[in-house]
Motif scaffolding. Structure first.
Motif, PDB file in Angstrom:
ATOM      1  N   ASN A  86       0.811  -1.217   0.000  1.00 41.99           N
ATOM      2  CA  ASN A  86       0.000   0.000   0.000  1.00 41.99           C
ATOM      3  C   ASN A  86       0.847   1.270   0.000  1.00 41.99           C
ATOM      4  O   ASN A  86       0.295   2.379   0.003  1.00 41.99           O
ATOM      5  N   LEU A  87       2.163   1.111  -0.023  1.00 43.16           N
ATOM      6  CA  LEU A  87       3.048   2.282   0.005  1.00 43.16           C
ATOM      7  C   LEU A  87       2.805   3.260  -1.150  1.00 43.16           C
ATOM      8  O   LEU A  87       2.757   4.476  -0.925  1.00 43.16           O
ATOM      9  N   PRO A  88       2.665   2.805  -2.397  1.00 49.97           N
ATOM     10  CA  PRO A  88       2.401   3.763  -3.482  1.00 49.97           C
ATOM     11  C   PRO A  88       1.134   4.591  -3.254  1.00 49.97           C
ATOM     12  O   PRO A  88       1.118   5.799  -3.494  1.00 49.97           O
ATOM     13  N   LYS A  89       0.070   3.938  -2.768  1.00 48.76           N
ATOM     14  CA  LYS A  89      -1.173   4.650  -2.476  1.00 48.76           C
ATOM     15  C   LYS A  89      -0.970   5.644  -1.331  1.00 48.76           C
ATOM     16  O   LYS A  89      -1.457   6.779  -1.377  1.00 48.76           O
ATOM     17  N   ALA A  90      -0.225   5.225  -0.316  1.00 51.10           N
ATOM     18  CA  ALA A  90       0.056   6.101   0.823  1.00 51.10           C
ATOM     19  C   ALA A  90       0.860   7.317   0.384  1.00 51.10           C
ATOM     20  O   ALA A  90       0.650   8.430   0.875  1.00 51.10           O
ATOM     21  N   LEU A  91       1.770   7.115  -0.551  1.00 48.12           N
ATOM     22  CA  LEU A  91       2.588   8.224  -1.043  1.00 48.12           C
ATOM     23  C   LEU A  91       1.733   9.259  -1.765  1.00 48.12           C
ATOM     24  O   LEU A  91       1.916  10.474  -1.583  1.00 48.12           O
TER      25      LEU A  91
END
Length: 241
Positions: A86-91
């Motif tokens: 989920n890191l890309p979405k969090a970014l």
């Protein structure tokens, strides 16, 4: 020292202090234990990705120590993997100013869910002590400011408070409500480390938040998190700026 008043806890039969073995929770546990003795219970939610010598020390020293375990069916590896993915979405949410830690489910499922469902912490005459501080970050600052100003939406009386009854039934106490700094004073740290020589900030061995905010205060955890993300095929260069 951090000056906190704990006489407001006299009315409770049991005082559950959430501890991770980190600095803030260990400080609160120590000082509240001095005030209220055997009515204080250090509580830890089992997390296989944490390895704290301080937590082990408290467990061995205090017969009131309680450790809560989640469901046996909990798949820790899957939960952590999904959090990192989920890191890309969090970014993107971070760039839009809309980031919230709930984007990562690992803390909730690994650290909180079992605790929130346990009936022990909802009994009459009990209180749960949380060590979150205004200085920990924007979201905590906003939440604690609402308690300070008496504007939190579920408060029955619109006035300043250190207490909040959560929708899951536990009554929480937030002694660091007005503490605006990230770290405790050096004199407090020195005193704590006389008893807990291995004391340091707690956290999982790998954590997506470290990459999202490029947090390198603990390089060992940062590098392990970076390597784990790379093994999942994530482009970690996106988080280096």
């Amino acid at each position: 020292m951090v000056h906190l008043k704990f006489d407001c806890l006299k009315r409770f039969k049991k005082i559950f202090v959430l501890i991770s073995g980190g600095i803030d929770s260990t400080y609160l546990y120590e000082i509240i234990k001095k005030w209220h003795g055997n009515r204080v219970y250090p509580v830890n939610c089992y997390n296989p990705y944490e390895n704290s010598d301080t937590l082990k020390q408290i467990k061995n020293l205090d017969p009131n120590f309680i450790q809560i375990f989640p469901s046996k069916n909990l798949n820790y590896k899957k939960i952590l993997r999904e959090a990192f993915l989920n890191l890309p979405k969090a970014l993107e949410l971070k760039k839009q100013g809309k980031y919230h830690k709930k984007i990562f489910g690992c803390c909730y499922y690994i650290k909180h869910k079992a605790f929130l469902s346990h009936p022990m912490f909802k009994e009459e005459g009990t209180v749960v002590v949380s060590g979150i501080k205004r200085g920990d970050g924007k979201q905590r600052r906003i939440f604690l400011s609402q308690l300070r100003n008496g504007t939190f939406k579920t408060l029955p009386e619109k006035k300043p408070t250190f207490f909040l009854k959560h929708r899951t039934g536990q009554l929480y106490f937030y002694p660091f409500r007005d503490y605006n700094f990230k770290e405790l004073p050096k004199i407090t740290m020195n005193r704590l480390r006389k008893k807990y020589p291995n004391l340091k900030h707690s956290g999982c061995k790998i954590c997506p938040v470290l990459l999202l905010f490029n947090e390198k205060s603990d390089m060992s955890r940062y590098e392990k998190s970076k390597k784990y993300a790379q093994n999942l095929g994530l482009d970690v260069s996106l988080f280096l700026n």
